[in-house]
Design an enzyme around this catalytic site. Structure first.
Site, PDB file in Angstrom:
ATOM      1  N   LYS A   1       0.822  -1.221   0.000  1.00 22.47           N
ATOM      2  CA  LYS A   1       0.000   0.000   0.000  1.00 22.47           C
ATOM      3  C   LYS A   1       0.854   1.269   0.000  1.00 22.47           C
ATOM      4  O   LYS A   1       2.041   1.238   0.298  1.00 22.47           O
ATOM      5  CB  LYS A   1      -0.962  -0.022   1.190  1.00 22.47           C
ATOM      6  CG  LYS A   1      -2.150  -0.949   0.905  1.00 22.47           C
ATOM      7  CD  LYS A   1      -3.231  -0.886   1.947  1.00 22.47           C
ATOM      8  CE  LYS A   1      -4.357  -1.852   1.550  1.00 22.47           C
ATOM      9  NZ  LYS A   1      -5.335  -2.070   2.623  1.00 22.47           N
TER      10      LYS A   1
ATOM     11  N   ARG B   1      -3.296  -9.913   5.567  1.00 17.46           N
ATOM     12  CA  ARG B   1      -3.700  -9.975   4.151  1.00 17.46           C
ATOM     13  C   ARG B   1      -2.532  -9.469   3.302  1.00 17.46           C
ATOM     14  O   ARG B   1      -2.041  -8.359   3.531  1.00 17.46           O
ATOM     15  CB  ARG B   1      -4.940  -9.112   3.955  1.00 17.46           C
ATOM     16  CG  ARG B   1      -5.510  -9.137   2.532  1.00 17.46           C
ATOM     17  CD  ARG B   1      -6.753  -8.250   2.465  1.00 17.46           C
ATOM     18  NE  ARG B   1      -7.350  -8.262   1.152  1.00 17.46           N
ATOM     19  CZ  ARG B   1      -6.935  -7.540   0.124  1.00 17.46           C
ATOM     20  NH1 ARG B   1      -5.904  -6.709   0.266  1.00 17.46           N
ATOM     21  NH2 ARG B   1      -7.529  -7.614  -1.043  1.00 17.46           N
TER      22      ARG B   1
HETATM   23  C1  8Y7 Z   1      -8.041  -4.486   2.271  1.00 12.78           C
HETATM   24  C2  8Y7 Z   1      -9.109  -5.281   1.855  1.00 12.78           C
HETATM   25  C3  8Y7 Z   1      -8.208  -4.281   0.134  1.00 12.78           C
HETATM   26  C4  8Y7 Z   1      -7.738  -4.437   3.660  1.00 12.78           C
HETATM   27  C5  8Y7 Z   1      -9.577  -5.970   3.987  1.00 12.78           C
HETATM   28  C6  8Y7 Z   1      -5.327  -3.618  -1.529  1.00 12.78           C
HETATM   29  C7  8Y7 Z   1     -10.207  -5.786  -0.311  1.00 12.78           C
HETATM   30  C8  8Y7 Z   1      -6.548  -2.823  -1.553  1.00 12.78           C
HETATM   31  N1  8Y7 Z   1      -7.476  -3.876   1.181  1.00 12.78           N
HETATM   32  N2  8Y7 Z   1      -9.882  -6.018   2.694  1.00 12.78           N
HETATM   33  N3  8Y7 Z   1      -9.210  -5.141   0.518  1.00 12.78           N
HETATM   34  N4  8Y7 Z   1      -8.547  -5.197   4.482  1.00 12.78           N
HETATM   35  N5  8Y7 Z   1     -10.307  -6.672   4.875  1.00 12.78           N
HETATM   36  O1  8Y7 Z   1      -4.258  -2.985  -1.396  1.00 12.78           O
HETATM   37  O2  8Y7 Z   1      -6.848  -3.750   4.149  1.00 12.78           O
HETATM   38  O3  8Y7 Z   1      -5.326  -4.838  -1.688  1.00 12.78           O
HETATM   39  S1  8Y7 Z   1      -8.023  -3.799  -1.527  1.00 12.78           S
END
Ligand code: 8Y7
Length: 285
Positions: free
Chosen positions: A228, A262
């Site tokens: 990010k 994640r």
């Molecule tokens: C997150 C996310 C994304 C996060 C959760 C990316 C779908 C942007 N970021 N879901 N999603 N937490 N729970 O950088 O931080 O992958 S999308």
């Protein structure tokens, strides 16, 4: 074979943190190498292979998303989202040992994903869209609730908080209460402060440094910082150069009690988790 342990059995709060691998099935996500997913068989096979690879690298969850939430991303129609996501969910569910998480805010996609074998609903809009909470209840799946200020298109323009920790915690608390009132069991709820979703670098750093204070009830904490812009802002680098920064952040999140990380980079993140766990066992013993 379908592998869908309830979160209770996974006991996310009392074992090494789980790794969630990101699988974008979008043509326009800001990261994961721009695999230019189009909903055809070849794309679906690539997505499936990528999932298998992440599982072999140690992912417990595979998070499949068909709508990019990067700042400024275009929205997708229901049919398009279904077409991108559901065949990939079906294919992974039929052959893999993992929990399939579906990253969606769309009630119809939630229900179709549940039928197709998903094991978790991950909604960056925290089930606030009309019908989303009802769909989540009906699916009977565990859910991940994330905090976001504003909407993806404009969220990074001018994020402002009185007190970011208090506001994020209060929001998560309120959404947890709404979910429980609607009939979702407390042991099926995961919470996430939503790094980068309507947050400046300062806000993200404040959230990370006080992550432990965000826990609502005893719910597992999910964090996603992989690649990010907060890493880019700290290190002045591009998306494809953010691995090491992301691993440093993952390690700090674990120290603050994160239960699920994640990431786009499963293998190295799993190494961080295993090392953290070895050390935390030693401290206990
Ligand atoms: C997150 C996310 C994304 C996060 C959760 C990316 C779908 C942007 N970021 N879901 N999603 N937490 N729970 O950088 O931080 O992958 S999308």
């Amino acid at each position: 074979m379908l592998f869908k342990p309830p979160l209770g059995e996974l006991d996310l709060c009392h074992q090494p943190a789980a790794v969630m691998g990101v699988l974008n099935v979008t043509p326009d996500s800001f990261s994961d190498g721009g695999k230019y997913f189009t909903p055809d068989d070849a794309s679906r096979s690539r997505a499936y292979d990528r999932a298998q690879q992440m599982i072999s690298e140690g992912a417990t969850f595979i998070d499949i998303g068909g709508e990019s939430t990067r700042p400024g991303a275009a929205s997708v129609s229901l049919d398009e989202e279904l077409d991108r996501v559901i065949p990939v969910v079906e294919r992974i569910a039929a052959n893999s040992h993992c929990i399939i998480s579906v990253d969606t805010s769309t009630p119809e996609v939630m229900l179709a994903a549940a039928d197709a074998g998903a094991g978790l609903l991950n909604d960056v809009r925290a089930f606030q869209r009309e019908g989303a909470l009802e769909a989540a209840v009906k699916s009977a799946l565990p859910i991940a609730i994330m905090h976001m200020q504003g909407q993806p298109k404009t969220m990074q323009l001018q994020p402002e908080y009185r007190n970011v920790i208090d506001e994020v915690r209060e929001f998560l608390q309120q959404r947890v209460e709404a979910c429980i009132e609607s009939g979702i069991a407390a042991d099926k709820i995961i919470i996430d402060p939503g790094f980068g979703f309507g947050k400046s670098l300062e806000h993200n750093l404040e959230l990370l440094s006080r992550l432990a204070q965000l826990r609502v009830m005893d719910m597992p904490l999910l964090v996603g910082m992989s690649r990010k812009s907060m890493i880019g802002a700290l290190l002045n680098n591009e998306t494809d150069e953010r691995l090491y920064g992301g691993l440093a952040l993952a390690s700090l999140a674990l120290e603050q009690g994160a239960n699920i990380i994640r990431t786009h980079d499963v293998r190295p993140t799993k190494d961080v988790v295993d090392i953290f766990y070895a050390l935390s066992q030693r401290k206990k013993g």
